[in-house]
Structure formats: C-alpha cells, structure tokens
Design an enzyme around this catalytic site. Structure first.
Site, short mmCIF file in Angstrom:
data_model
loop_
_atom_site.label_atom_id
_atom_site.label_comp_id
_atom_site.label_asym_id
_atom_site.label_seq_id
_atom_site.Cartn_x
_atom_site.Cartn_y
_atom_site.Cartn_z
CG HIS A 120 -0.21 -0.01 2.54
ND1 HIS A 120 0.28 1.13 3.14
CD2 HIS A 120 0.12 -1.02 3.37
CE1 HIS A 120 0.85 0.83 4.29
NE2 HIS A 120 0.77 -0.48 4.45
CG ASP A 121 -0.44 4.30 1.31
OD1 ASP A 121 -1.24 5.13 0.86
OD2 ASP A 121 -0.74 3.49 2.22
N GLY A 138 5.05 -1.48 2.18
CA GLY A 138 4.29 -0.24 2.08
C GLY A 138 5.16 1.00 2.03
#
Length: 258
Positions: A120-121, A138
């Site tokens: 994520h991100d 992440g």
C-alpha cells in the site's frame, strides 16, 4: 468490448469499449479500465482501481486488493492509480492505498514479472522491471528505469533511486541511491549500475561524473554534508543534482558501500 461469458463485471465498473476481459475475471464496481487494456483469465480488479491505456494484466493478477495492514478497514481504502502500457505477469499483487490520500501510484511502461508485489501507498515511476517475486513493502518509492532482480525484498519507507539495480535475493533496509548497483543479504552498494547506464544512453562523461560524486560521498572520508557541497561545486551537472537531492531527502539513511 470483448467480455468472456464467465467474467463478472459489476454494475458501476467503467470499461472502455476496446477492453478485453478473459474467463473468470472480476471487475468490481468503481473500477475504471482504460482504452486497449487486456485482462486475461482469473484477474481481479478491485474497486478504487484506475487503469490507464493499453495495460496487459495476466492470469491470476489482483490489482487494488486490500492492503496487508492490520489497521485496515474498508472505509480507509484509497485509490490504486496505474498509468499506461504496464505489463503485469501471472500472480502479481498490488495493494490499494490506506495512509495517503493519493494511495498507491504506478507510472507507465513498467514490467512486473510473476508474483511480484507492491504494498500500500507505494509510488513507482516509469519503465521499471520487477523480476519474479520482487516485493515492495508499504510506502516504498521507486524512481525510473530501476531493475529489481528476483526475490528482492524492500523494507517499508525505503526509496530506490532511478537507474539503480538490485541483485537477486537481496534485502533492502535503507535507501538505494540513483545509478547504484546493490547486493547482499542486507543490500550494500557494490559500485555503479554501469550496464544499465550504458543501455540508457549515459555518456562516458556522465558515467565518470557519477563515479566521482560517489567517490566523494563514500570514499573521501569527508563528512556527508561537506562531500555533497564539494560534489556540486566540482562535478556540476544533472546527475550530481539528482544524487545530492536524493541523499539530502533520505529519511532511512543510505545503504553502505561494500
């Protein structure tokens, strides 16, 4: 539009009329699939995923899936935004965002080999190659034209500078600066990614400039701040500016020189 009869396209999904969807694939409500994209069999495109034009998504790939973060709840989901002409091979997994409003972002012309992963991100630039099972935790940032070899594992919040190469089965726990070649159980800088620089049209003068800047940073015995000032003064040029900016903005510190 060519959609296999076994595919599921939920109401609210937006697909360009030129899109192809293979057997047993699922496109969730809210997903956007751009012109010329091809989804092979058993692909799943989750909500909040945006694909640009001419992306190829091979068997078993999942894009925009829930992040592997224990704090995640569906209301925290942020977008996965993908550019144009990316190629996702079998079993690739890329998570949606959770922490930042912009979510996970993938640029153009990246090649993701089988079972590679971005958490994520993450922010990924253009024309990068991720070999089999290369993994980004992440919040990792990857520049342009990076090569991550097989089974590379990048720690969260690390950055990989443009034109760097990381050798196989390497754990990256700190930032890898631009143009570098890294290897090791915990990645260490071995030198420059000379082959990659030549392939990408860097002249001998440019390669020499990069080499001299890193000699100052890692081998001169100077304090880092002093070395960077001298590098800008003695070896001015865009490559020097890129290296200095990368180092000055590092939050996790740099990998060491072997």
């Amino acid at each position: 539009m060519r959609i296999h009869p076994t595919a599921i396209i939920e109401d609210g999904a937006r697909l360009h009329e030129s899109v192809t969807v293979g057997p047993y694939s699922i496109v969730e409500s809210g997903a956007v699939i751009g012109e010329g994209c091809r989804l092979d069999s058993c692909v799943r495109i989750y909500a909040n995923t945006r694909l640009g034009a001419e992306n190829r998504v091979c068997h078993g790939t999942t894009l925009g899936s829930e992040p592997q973060d224990l704090s995640f709840t569906p209301d925290k989901a942020r977008p996965l935004v993908i550019g144009d002409r990316n190629h996702f091979k079998e079993g690739v997994n890329i998570s949606c965002g959770i922490k930042s409003e912009d979510g996970t972002r993938i640029g153009d012309d990246n090649y993701w080999m089988a079972f590679s992963h971005a958490g994520h991100d993450c922010i990924v630039g253009d024309r990068n190659i991720f070999a089999n099972t290369a993994t980004l935790a992440g919040h990792v940032e990857v520049g342009d034209r990076v090569f991550l070899s097989g089974q590379v594992a990048v720690h969260q919040f690390c950055r990989i500078g443009s034109y760097a190469m990381v050798a196989g089965v390497t754990g990256v726990a700190q930032d890898v600066p631009p143009f570098a070649l890294a290897d090791g159980h915990r990645a260490r800088m071995l030198g420059l990614n000379v082959v990659g620089l030549r392939r990408n049209g860097f002249s001998q003068e440019q390669r020499k400039r990069i080499k001299e800047v890193y000699r100052l940073v890692f081998r001169s015995g100077l304090r880092l701040a002093e070395a960077l000032v001298r590098a800008e003064h003695e070896y001015p040029g865009p490559e020097t500016e890129q290296i200095v900016q990368f180092i000055q903005s590092s939050r996790r510190g740099l990998i060491s020189f072997a």
